[in-house]
Write a protein that holds these residues in place. Structure first.
Motif, short mmCIF file in Angstrom:
data_model
loop_
_atom_site.label_atom_id
_atom_site.label_comp_id
_atom_site.label_asym_id
_atom_site.label_seq_id
_atom_site.Cartn_x
_atom_site.Cartn_y
_atom_site.Cartn_z
N ASP A 152 -1.63 -12.48 -9.87
CA ASP A 152 -3.29 -12.79 -8.79
C ASP A 152 -3.84 -14.00 -8.29
O ASP A 152 -4.65 -13.44 -7.58
CB ASP A 152 -4.68 -13.54 -10.30
N ARG A 153 -2.47 -14.86 -8.61
CA ARG A 153 -2.57 -15.91 -6.86
C ARG A 153 -2.14 -15.92 -5.90
O ARG A 153 -2.63 -15.70 -5.07
CB ARG A 153 -1.93 -17.43 -8.20
N PHE A 154 -1.06 -15.34 -6.21
CA PHE A 154 0.28 -14.97 -4.80
C PHE A 154 0.14 -13.89 -4.28
O PHE A 154 0.30 -13.36 -3.60
CB PHE A 154 1.45 -15.48 -5.08
N ALA A 155 -0.23 -12.37 -5.37
CA ALA A 155 -0.34 -11.00 -4.61
C ALA A 155 -1.27 -10.07 -5.36
O ALA A 155 -1.91 -8.83 -5.33
CB ALA A 155 0.85 -10.58 -5.93
N SER A 156 -2.64 -10.91 -4.32
CA SER A 156 -4.11 -10.74 -4.03
C SER A 156 -3.54 -9.06 -3.87
O SER A 156 -4.62 -8.08 -4.09
CB SER A 156 -5.10 -11.07 -3.91
N SER A 157 -2.94 -8.33 -2.74
CA SER A 157 -3.01 -7.94 -1.91
C SER A 157 -2.25 -5.93 -2.80
O SER A 157 -1.55 -6.51 -3.59
CB SER A 157 -1.93 -7.35 -0.26
N GLN A 158 -2.73 -5.18 -2.60
CA GLN A 158 -2.42 -3.99 -3.35
C GLN A 158 -0.41 -3.42 -3.16
O GLN A 158 0.09 -2.77 -3.54
CB GLN A 158 -2.96 -2.14 -2.97
N ARG A 159 -0.63 -3.70 -1.32
CA ARG A 159 0.46 -3.85 -1.13
C ARG A 159 1.85 -5.21 -1.23
O ARG A 159 2.97 -3.95 -1.92
CB ARG A 159 0.70 -3.96 0.55
N VAL A 160 1.07 -6.60 -1.56
CA VAL A 160 2.42 -6.99 -1.74
C VAL A 160 2.33 -6.44 -3.64
O VAL A 160 3.47 -6.54 -3.69
CB VAL A 160 1.64 -8.61 -2.15
N ARG A 161 2.28 -6.26 -3.81
CA ARG A 161 2.26 -5.85 -5.57
C ARG A 161 2.85 -4.87 -6.01
O ARG A 161 3.75 -3.99 -6.73
CB ARG A 161 0.64 -5.74 -6.64
N VAL A 162 2.39 -3.81 -4.86
CA VAL A 162 4.01 -2.10 -5.32
C VAL A 162 4.72 -2.49 -4.36
O VAL A 162 6.07 -2.18 -5.07
CB VAL A 162 2.97 -1.21 -4.16
N LEU A 163 5.09 -2.52 -3.58
CA LEU A 163 5.87 -3.64 -3.20
C LEU A 163 6.88 -4.78 -4.40
O LEU A 163 8.04 -4.23 -5.21
CB LEU A 163 5.88 -4.51 -1.89
N ALA A 164 6.02 -5.57 -5.01
CA ALA A 164 7.20 -6.45 -6.05
C ALA A 164 7.01 -5.44 -7.05
O ALA A 164 8.27 -5.77 -7.78
CB ALA A 164 5.66 -7.13 -6.67
N LEU A 165 6.62 -4.72 -7.71
CA LEU A 165 6.64 -3.43 -8.46
C LEU A 165 8.39 -2.87 -8.19
O LEU A 165 9.28 -2.51 -8.79
CB LEU A 165 5.95 -2.15 -8.92
N LEU A 212 13.65 6.02 -10.09
CA LEU A 212 12.86 7.08 -9.28
C LEU A 212 11.54 6.58 -9.29
O LEU A 212 10.65 6.22 -8.32
CB LEU A 212 12.71 7.70 -10.68
N ALA A 213 10.78 4.97 -10.64
CA ALA A 213 9.84 4.28 -10.32
C ALA A 213 10.01 3.42 -9.36
O ALA A 213 8.72 3.85 -8.63
CB ALA A 213 10.29 3.57 -11.58
N ALA A 214 11.11 2.92 -9.10
CA ALA A 214 11.51 1.47 -7.85
C ALA A 214 11.16 2.71 -6.75
O ALA A 214 10.30 2.70 -5.60
CB ALA A 214 12.86 1.20 -7.55
N ALA A 215 11.23 4.61 -6.36
CA ALA A 215 11.01 4.86 -5.47
C ALA A 215 9.81 5.31 -5.03
O ALA A 215 9.09 5.07 -4.53
CB ALA A 215 12.31 6.25 -5.39
N PHE A 216 9.24 5.67 -5.94
CA PHE A 216 7.73 6.16 -5.90
C PHE A 216 7.00 5.42 -6.42
O PHE A 216 6.25 5.37 -5.51
CB PHE A 216 7.38 6.71 -7.84
N LEU A 231 2.63 5.04 1.18
CA LEU A 231 2.10 5.66 2.39
C LEU A 231 1.02 5.55 2.29
O LEU A 231 0.37 5.32 3.28
CB LEU A 231 2.68 7.29 2.40
N PRO A 232 -0.09 5.47 1.73
CA PRO A 232 -1.38 5.38 1.55
C PRO A 232 -1.98 3.95 2.14
O PRO A 232 -3.72 4.21 2.35
CB PRO A 232 -1.56 6.47 0.03
N ILE A 233 -1.82 3.79 1.20
CA ILE A 233 -1.82 2.17 1.89
C ILE A 233 -1.80 1.95 2.97
O ILE A 233 -2.46 1.74 3.75
CB ILE A 233 -1.24 0.96 0.89
N SER A 234 -0.75 2.30 3.53
CA SER A 234 -0.27 2.15 5.15
C SER A 234 -0.88 3.32 6.38
O SER A 234 -1.87 2.59 6.89
CB SER A 234 1.61 2.15 5.54
N SER A 235 -1.88 4.37 5.99
CA SER A 235 -2.30 5.27 6.03
C SER A 235 -3.70 4.49 6.32
O SER A 235 -4.08 5.13 7.03
CB SER A 235 -2.11 6.86 5.58
N ALA A 236 -4.36 4.24 5.07
CA ALA A 236 -5.12 3.56 5.42
C ALA A 236 -6.07 2.69 5.70
O ALA A 236 -7.11 2.23 6.79
CB ALA A 236 -5.94 2.73 3.61
N ARG A 237 -4.73 1.97 6.32
CA ARG A 237 -4.79 0.66 7.74
C ARG A 237 -4.51 1.13 8.42
O ARG A 237 -4.32 0.07 9.18
CB ARG A 237 -3.78 -0.63 6.58
#
Length: 183
Positions: free
Chosen positions: A55-68, A164-168, A174-180
């Motif tokens: 909540d404090r350091f990874a507020s963007s969806q992009r950072v959360r996806v990368l961390a996942l 596979l979870a890491a890859a997916f 991709l949708p996050i980058s496309s939206a931006r």
């Protein structure tokens, strides 16, 4: 799909891990069960502070996806340590500790994003679909693991699910980058 693969990597090992540890390291079943508290208990103990950090350091969806994606790659590393490193070279606590940290982080990150993916109007339906998909792999994978040629080969199945979870997870960028407009 990412969540289904993530849970396919995590849940079957809870039921399989003790026997693997017992056979590879020669521990008693009760000692192996105690060691299994590290990945399972890690989720219980670590998830709340990890949630605060997310909540404090990874507020963007992009950072959360990368961390996942990174944490699911750490799950792969933990499984590979269990399977590939000779027992005398590495005590099981090391890969089990890594799995506990990576699972707690992955679980927290996944659930922190689920409410942003499903439109508010469809939360209950979304929860049902997510719940069903999360339990599909853990229902099927143990059957495949039981048919594997060896326990090491069997552990490569949830390891593959984690990869596979890491890859997916990365594909979700991709949708996050496309939206931006950065695709």
């Amino acid at each position: 799909l990412t969540g289904a693969l993530m849970y396919s990597a995590i849940v079957p090992f809870w039921f399989y891990g003790s026997a693997f540890i017992r056979d590879k390291w020669g521990y008693s079943l009760s000692a192996a069960d105690a060691l299994m508290l590290f990945p399972e208990g890690g989720m219980v103990v670590l998830s709340p502070p990890i949630g605060c950090a997310v909540d404090r350091f990874a507020s963007s969806q992009r950072v959360r996806v990368l961390a996942l994606a990174v944490n699911m790659a750490l799950v792969v590393a933990g499984f590979l340590m269990l399977v590939c490193v000779p027992a005398p070279a590495l005590p099981p606590i090391v890969p089990l500790g890594l799995l506990g940290i990576a699972w707690a982080s992955s679980n927290t990150l996944f659930w922190s994003m689920s409410s942003t993916i499903v439109p508010k109007r469809y939360y209950a339906l979304g929860a049902g679909v997510i719940g069903a998909s999360l339990n599909l792999g853990p229902s099927v994978l143990p059957v495949l693991m039981a048919r594997a040629a060896s326990k090491g080969v069997a552990l490569l199945l949830p390891c593959s699910a984690a990869g596979l979870a890491a890859a997916f997870s990365l594909l979700m960028l991709l949708p996050i980058s496309s939206a931006r407009g950065t695709a």
